[in-house]
Motif scaffolding. Sequence first.
Motif, PDB file in Angstrom:
ATOM      1  N   UNK A  66      15.276  58.908  26.214  1.00 17.12           N
ATOM      2  CA  UNK A  66      14.433  58.497  27.327  1.00 17.12           C
ATOM      3  C   UNK A  66      14.241  59.588  28.372  1.00 17.12           C
ATOM      4  N   UNK A  67      15.087  60.582  28.394  1.00 16.99           N
ATOM      5  CA  UNK A  67      14.920  61.698  29.322  1.00 16.99           C
ATOM      6  C   UNK A  67      13.556  62.355  29.134  1.00 16.99           C
ATOM      7  N   UNK A  68      13.051  62.281  27.915  1.00 17.53           N
ATOM      8  CA  UNK A  68      11.778  62.920  27.591  1.00 17.53           C
ATOM      9  C   UNK A  68      10.631  61.919  27.507  1.00 17.53           C
ATOM     10  N   UNK A  69      10.841  60.695  27.989  1.00 18.87           N
ATOM     11  CA  UNK A  69       9.842  59.641  27.842  1.00 18.87           C
ATOM     12  C   UNK A  69       8.652  59.856  28.781  1.00 18.87           C
ATOM     13  N   UNK A  70       7.503  59.347  28.349  1.00 18.64           N
ATOM     14  CA  UNK A  70       6.283  59.472  29.152  1.00 18.64           C
ATOM     15  C   UNK A  70       6.362  58.692  30.463  1.00 18.64           C
ATOM     16  N   UNK A  71       7.272  57.711  30.545  1.00 18.18           N
ATOM     17  CA  UNK A  71       7.349  56.870  31.739  1.00 18.18           C
ATOM     18  C   UNK A  71       7.595  57.673  33.009  1.00 18.18           C
ATOM     19  N   UNK A  72       8.287  58.797  32.908  1.00 17.14           N
ATOM     20  CA  UNK A  72       8.586  59.604  34.103  1.00 17.14           C
ATOM     21  C   UNK A  72       7.314  60.151  34.746  1.00 17.14           C
ATOM     22  N   UNK A  73       6.267  60.341  33.966  1.00 19.69           N
ATOM     23  CA  UNK A  73       5.043  60.942  34.493  1.00 19.69           C
ATOM     24  C   UNK A  73       4.341  60.051  35.519  1.00 19.69           C
ATOM     25  N   UNK A  74       4.648  58.749  35.503  1.00 19.14           N
ATOM     26  CA  UNK A  74       4.005  57.849  36.456  1.00 19.14           C
ATOM     27  C   UNK A  74       4.498  58.077  37.888  1.00 19.14           C
ATOM     28  N   UNK A  75       5.517  58.890  38.052  1.00 15.10           N
ATOM     29  CA  UNK A  75       5.967  59.268  39.401  1.00 15.10           C
ATOM     30  C   UNK A  75       5.208  60.478  39.929  1.00 15.10           C
ATOM     31  N   UNK A  76       4.483  61.148  39.052  1.00 10.76           N
ATOM     32  CA  UNK A  76       3.736  62.350  39.430  1.00 10.76           C
ATOM     33  C   UNK A  76       2.278  62.010  39.711  1.00 10.76           C
ATOM     34  N   UNK A  77       1.585  62.937  40.365  1.00  9.43           N
ATOM     35  CA  UNK A  77       0.148  62.769  40.578  1.00  9.43           C
ATOM     36  C   UNK A  77      -0.567  62.895  39.236  1.00  9.43           C
ATOM     37  N   UNK A  78      -1.574  62.062  38.977  1.00 10.10           N
ATOM     38  CA  UNK A  78      -2.316  62.160  37.710  1.00 10.10           C
ATOM     39  C   UNK A  78      -2.981  63.523  37.580  1.00 10.10           C
ATOM     40  N   UNK A  79      -2.839  64.151  36.456  1.00  9.20           N
ATOM     41  CA  UNK A  79      -3.396  65.482  36.250  1.00  9.20           C
ATOM     42  C   UNK A  79      -4.920  65.417  36.216  1.00  9.20           C
ATOM     43  N   UNK A  80      -5.571  66.175  37.104  1.00 12.43           N
ATOM     44  CA  UNK A  80      -7.027  66.209  37.152  1.00 12.43           C
ATOM     45  C   UNK A  80      -7.648  65.189  38.077  1.00 12.43           C
ATOM     46  N   UNK A  81      -6.838  64.356  38.724  1.00 18.57           N
ATOM     47  CA  UNK A  81      -7.368  63.326  39.616  1.00 18.57           C
ATOM     48  C   UNK A  81      -7.684  63.916  40.996  1.00 18.57           C
ATOM     49  N   UNK A  82      -8.557  63.255  41.760  1.00 19.82           N
ATOM     50  CA  UNK A  82      -8.835  63.714  43.123  1.00 19.82           C
ATOM     51  C   UNK A  82      -7.568  63.699  43.976  1.00 19.82           C
ATOM     52  N   UNK A  83      -7.568  64.503  45.010  1.00 15.91           N
ATOM     53  CA  UNK A  83      -6.425  64.558  45.928  1.00 15.91           C
ATOM     54  C   UNK A  83      -6.179  63.178  46.539  1.00 15.91           C
ATOM     55  N   UNK A  84      -4.921  62.778  46.596  1.00 17.97           N
ATOM     56  CA  UNK A  84      -4.582  61.496  47.194  1.00 17.97           C
ATOM     57  C   UNK A  84      -4.538  60.340  46.216  1.00 17.97           C
ATOM     58  N   UNK A  85      -4.864  60.594  44.969  1.00 21.87           N
ATOM     59  CA  UNK A  85      -4.785  59.543  43.965  1.00 21.87           C
ATOM     60  C   UNK A  85      -3.374  59.467  43.385  1.00 21.87           C
TER      61      UNK A  85
END
Length: 343
Positions: A66-85
Amino acid sequence: DSADFLARNGFEYGALYGFATDCSAGTPGAEGRDAWHKNTATAGATVTGAFYKLKWQNTPGEVRDFVHDAAWEFQDAPEGAPSGWCFWNAAGVDSSGSKTEHVSPDPRGGSRVLQTSTAGYFGIYDFSDITDLLAGGALPQSIPATYTCLQPESDIRSLIELGGAGLYADGQNATVNPDAGQNPGQATFEDIDAAEWIAAKDGEDYIVIHEDSGNDFGERKFLAKVGTPMKYYFVAMSGGKSNSRQLAMVSGVEGVMLSPNSHEFSGATDLSGMLAKNSDGSFKLSAGDVTGARRSLEAEVAIDDKNIVVTLQAHSNWGGWTTSLNPDAAGQILLYKPALPAP
């Protein structure tokens, strides 16, 4: 050329996406998905955003923890999204929230999907541009989408039609959910689990709704007619530690009752397309059909003419001959034929 599970089901080179939206002050994104549905949303309210592709990808034949699971990415800003998303999580990036549960695709073939939540709300994500975006042969970085709330986490008592049924052992009825044996019970949905979106004749849409809340007097099953507001027809209840049938040690399956416990209605499948017949008695649906004809046939059948298969997990049924099998629960497969009251 791989023969592993993902390849056999067409997902070997897929990608995972998460819904993101503007998270500046005063927006549904800033409020968080759970809080917005509880404090702000009304039936029909919308949230505009997009599904953004995650960095995680499957590596065929490789299993990672689970250390490498995709779920952790939901804590980061979406890649390519407008600022503040941000990703529209249940309760932001630092707190846990309610779990999203089952998804059910648009039975009429649209690029839409229904999703439920254990907080007791549900709605539809519409991403109609996906066909054009995939025409180029690559998975897009983002897919524009709009979420429409069908049911917020709010009082549903006035929206329920019991049809003379649904009486609990303590004198309450199934317009409420005593998920901890309380009186009065909860006025909202609690822990919506299984849900199935069903298309019917004359453009009508319905949703089979099953709770998995631990209702002490019997887990509820509804058939909902989609509209604003929604309409919920009570269908059945089963199990519960304080249910009189359970306390009498009665079971629908002989010789397996162990002790009173919760039950859970699970999946639902509309059989009307598979069972549809021509005037000469032959089946309309060909064996092995891959054209989507089954869904089209389902949409031609009135709701009261449908046959819907429903499964029931009975967590009181762990005794008797089941002990040698060590099952999750000895349940049942039921056939449900709706009989809704005239409008």
